[in-house]
Design a protein around this motif. Sequence first.
Motif, PDB file in Angstrom:
ATOM      1  N   ILE A  88      38.992  49.986  53.408  1.00 18.95           N
ATOM      2  CA  ILE A  88      38.172  50.066  52.244  1.00 18.95           C
ATOM      3  C   ILE A  88      39.025  49.181  51.251  1.00 18.95           C
ATOM      4  N   SER A  89      38.395  47.901  50.734  1.00 18.81           N
ATOM      5  CA  SER A  89      38.778  46.961  49.957  1.00 18.81           C
ATOM      6  C   SER A  89      38.765  47.273  48.364  1.00 18.81           C
ATOM      7  N   TRP A  90      37.543  47.786  48.160  1.00 15.84           N
ATOM      8  CA  TRP A  90      37.555  48.151  46.780  1.00 15.84           C
ATOM      9  C   TRP A  90      37.438  49.844  46.517  1.00 15.84           C
ATOM     10  N   THR A  91      37.940  50.145  45.591  1.00  9.67           N
ATOM     11  CA  THR A  91      37.584  51.814  45.209  1.00  9.67           C
ATOM     12  C   THR A  91      36.312  51.662  44.105  1.00  9.67           C
ATOM     13  N   ASN A  92      35.277  52.141  44.440  1.00 11.39           N
ATOM     14  CA  ASN A  92      33.981  52.294  43.493  1.00 11.39           C
ATOM     15  C   ASN A  92      33.845  53.518  42.709  1.00 11.39           C
ATOM     16  N   ARG A  93      34.993  54.290  43.025  1.00  9.93           N
ATOM     17  CA  ARG A  93      34.940  55.650  42.471  1.00  9.93           C
ATOM     18  C   ARG A  93      35.233  55.705  40.774  1.00  9.93           C
ATOM     19  N   PRO A  94      36.009  55.092  40.286  1.00 15.04           N
ATOM     20  CA  PRO A  94      36.296  55.163  38.602  1.00 15.04           C
ATOM     21  C   PRO A  94      35.284  54.374  38.016  1.00 15.04           C
ATOM     22  N   PRO A  95      35.229  54.157  36.798  1.00 15.88           N
ATOM     23  CA  PRO A  95      34.293  53.516  35.903  1.00 15.88           C
ATOM     24  C   PRO A  95      34.516  52.151  36.013  1.00 15.88           C
ATOM     25  N   VAL A  96      35.672  51.636  36.394  1.00 18.22           N
ATOM     26  CA  VAL A  96      35.881  50.153  36.594  1.00 18.22           C
ATOM     27  C   VAL A  96      36.169  50.139  37.991  1.00 18.22           C
ATOM     28  N   SER A  97      35.716  49.421  38.945  1.00 20.84           N
ATOM     29  CA  SER A  97      35.993  49.143  40.324  1.00 20.84           C
ATOM     30  C   SER A  97      37.540  48.473  40.261  1.00 20.84           C
ATOM     31  N   VAL A  98      38.335  49.215  41.437  1.00 19.59           N
ATOM     32  CA  VAL A  98      39.634  48.315  41.406  1.00 19.59           C
ATOM     33  C   VAL A  98      39.975  47.983  43.186  1.00 19.59           C
TER      34      VAL A  98
ATOM     35  N   GLN B 101      28.795  38.192  48.430  1.00 18.62           N
ATOM     36  CA  GLN B 101      27.719  39.019  47.565  1.00 18.62           C
ATOM     37  C   GLN B 101      28.369  40.132  47.008  1.00 18.62           C
ATOM     38  N   TYR B 102      29.014  41.065  47.731  1.00 16.58           N
ATOM     39  CA  TYR B 102      29.388  42.374  47.396  1.00 16.58           C
ATOM     40  C   TYR B 102      30.553  42.091  46.255  1.00 16.58           C
ATOM     41  N   ASP B 103      31.295  41.374  46.354  1.00 18.26           N
ATOM     42  CA  ASP B 103      32.434  41.057  45.344  1.00 18.26           C
ATOM     43  C   ASP B 103      31.756  40.601  43.961  1.00 18.26           C
ATOM     44  N   ASP B 104      30.641  39.925  44.212  1.00 13.95           N
ATOM     45  CA  ASP B 104      30.364  39.179  42.790  1.00 13.95           C
ATOM     46  C   ASP B 104      29.407  40.583  42.092  1.00 13.95           C
ATOM     47  N   LEU B 105      28.878  41.145  42.895  1.00 12.71           N
ATOM     48  CA  LEU B 105      27.964  42.486  42.269  1.00 12.71           C
ATOM     49  C   LEU B 105      29.184  43.382  41.630  1.00 12.71           C
ATOM     50  N   VAL B 106      29.916  43.559  42.344  1.00 11.69           N
ATOM     51  CA  VAL B 106      31.066  44.473  41.844  1.00 11.69           C
ATOM     52  C   VAL B 106      31.821  43.974  40.582  1.00 11.69           C
ATOM     53  N   ILE B 107      32.070  42.833  40.267  1.00 11.55           N
ATOM     54  CA  ILE B 107      32.740  42.105  39.414  1.00 11.55           C
ATOM     55  C   ILE B 107      31.727  41.904  38.120  1.00 11.55           C
ATOM     56  N   LEU B 108      30.282  41.322  38.480  1.00 11.52           N
ATOM     57  CA  LEU B 108      29.237  41.668  37.426  1.00 11.52           C
ATOM     58  C   LEU B 108      29.123  42.875  36.522  1.00 11.52           C
ATOM     59  N   TYR B 109      29.167  44.085  37.522  1.00  7.38           N
ATOM     60  CA  TYR B 109      29.240  45.155  36.884  1.00  7.38           C
ATOM     61  C   TYR B 109      30.326  45.620  35.948  1.00  7.38           C
ATOM     62  N   ASN B 110      31.422  45.246  36.596  1.00  9.61           N
ATOM     63  CA  ASN B 110      32.814  45.594  35.888  1.00  9.61           C
ATOM     64  C   ASN B 110      32.805  44.631  34.660  1.00  9.61           C
TER      65      ASN B 110
END
Length: 566
Positions: free
Chosen positions: A341-351, A404-413
């Motif tokens: 797993i390359s991102w943790t999407n558990r906290p408010p801001v993904s890391v 696509q996945y990275d871009d969505l996570v960064i947009l949300y962050n």
Amino acid sequence: MKLTTKKSIIGALGLLFLCSLVLVQWMEVARRSEEAGLKEPHITVPATSVACVNCHAQTTAGIIDHWKGSTHARKGVGCVECHQAQKEDADAFNHYGQLIATVVTPMDCGRCHQKEFKEFTLSHHSKAGNILASLDNFLAETVEGSRVNFNPHSPTPGMTPVVEKVNGMASAFSGCQQCHGSKVALKSSDGGAITLDDLKPGPDGKPTNADAVAKIAKDSNGKPILTANTWPNTGIGRINLDGSRGSCSACHSRHDFSPRRARQPENCGKCHLGPDHPQKEIYEESKHGVAFRDLKDKMNLDAEKWVLGKDYSQAPTCATCHMSGNMRNGGKVTHDPGERISWTNRPPVSVLMDTDKDHKIVNETDPEKRRALIADTWQDKRARMMDGCTTCHTSGYVNNFYRQYDDLVILYNEKFAKPGLSIMKSLRDNGMITKTEFDDKIEWTWFLLWHHEGRRARHGAAMMAPDYTHWHGMFEVAQRFYTEFLPEARELAAHSAKDGKAAQAKAVNDVIDAILARDEHKWFKEGAEGQTEMIRKAMQERYGTGGPVAKSEEKSEAKTEAEPKK
């Protein structure tokens, strides 16, 4: 050698070869029949467990039936081999001449499965019990219930005197801790509870506090009594009496330990579903989930090794991507899902998942210090996941998916999560909300934004489920951010100004204004009326207009407008 002799030899060899093929086929059919439950498997009951099997076949037949269907039964691993205890163990008791324990822990399984035990112990799964000190558990223990048992005020007819007090922790015990794990406790002779904190187990799992052991309450058969609040429990991060963490039976159902069941997505659905982490529902929406339901019977789920690209390739399951072996990694299985797993999407801001030698996320921001701490990079983790992806997809396809996945996570962050955190910090620093969580409305709003909608958006993108990414995710994040979160923050600032705290109100409004002044938020502050025509033309240029469908719709709309109203 005569020709007839040669023919006889060749005929005999051919017959022998044919018989061997028939035998192999028969053995494979028998094996599959056993695993499918169509035929009783050949089992070996070790001498140590003969009495156990004979007795429990009469008293708890389901346990024995499950065990008979296990690999353990076929390999001669019986009841005592798993449940054996030593007299020093806190939960040990004499059961018809055998010293056994009720709670089988990962440390017990590790006697045979050392590699799996070590991998699981380092995983995030084994640490799921840490929720006992988290914001989520505060909800269950305090907001939903009470950390102190209280008077029922209006007793339930028929339940008195069985229930004299309301168990304020019931939601935590029956909810959170059934997935995350309880801190297993034994009843104490003085009416309290005894956990590993009291037993102080050493590295071998044996308690070192003799006084605590002496206080363990036992039933009439000499069996230590487990508290109803903490047992039964198969939580993945269960905190056991011997100091080990986790429960192997959380994934490998106890007594039969079926690999086939562990490989299917429903097995993960006990915990990975619902409004805040709907991985099972997301999987079912995705093309992967659709393919699995259609081709399940061809996926060779009962294979001994079950290697993607060799034993099956119809569809991936949760296990395929996160744990099982594939043809590119040599069939290597891991019991630490975090290895891929390359991102943790558990906290408010993904890391990003750069981890240290103890598999903990590295939070150091100084580049040089950070590099020194990292033992496993997020890029290495992603490469392991991509080994599975590229078994079925081209590298270009996989790389573009990850973009696509990275871009969505960064947009949300960047657009919602980081701004939201800064606004919440400003509100707290300026005394507009208390340090107690969930006693202010905006704390519920913020929690739903990141914990529910934000997670859904990120998980949806991670697993290729567009409806969860958009309608159940980013749409709801945006709606809550603009129409609830920001107005509530402004309202708190306004009330603060009325109460004579103009400086504090200005500080909060300055933070909000700075955020809304950014390009991505200007539409909300300045309005987008003047941009409407420009946006429409830009969309036409990007996606094109016309075509039979569009023209048909235009004619239909024109015809409708031209028709006189009845």
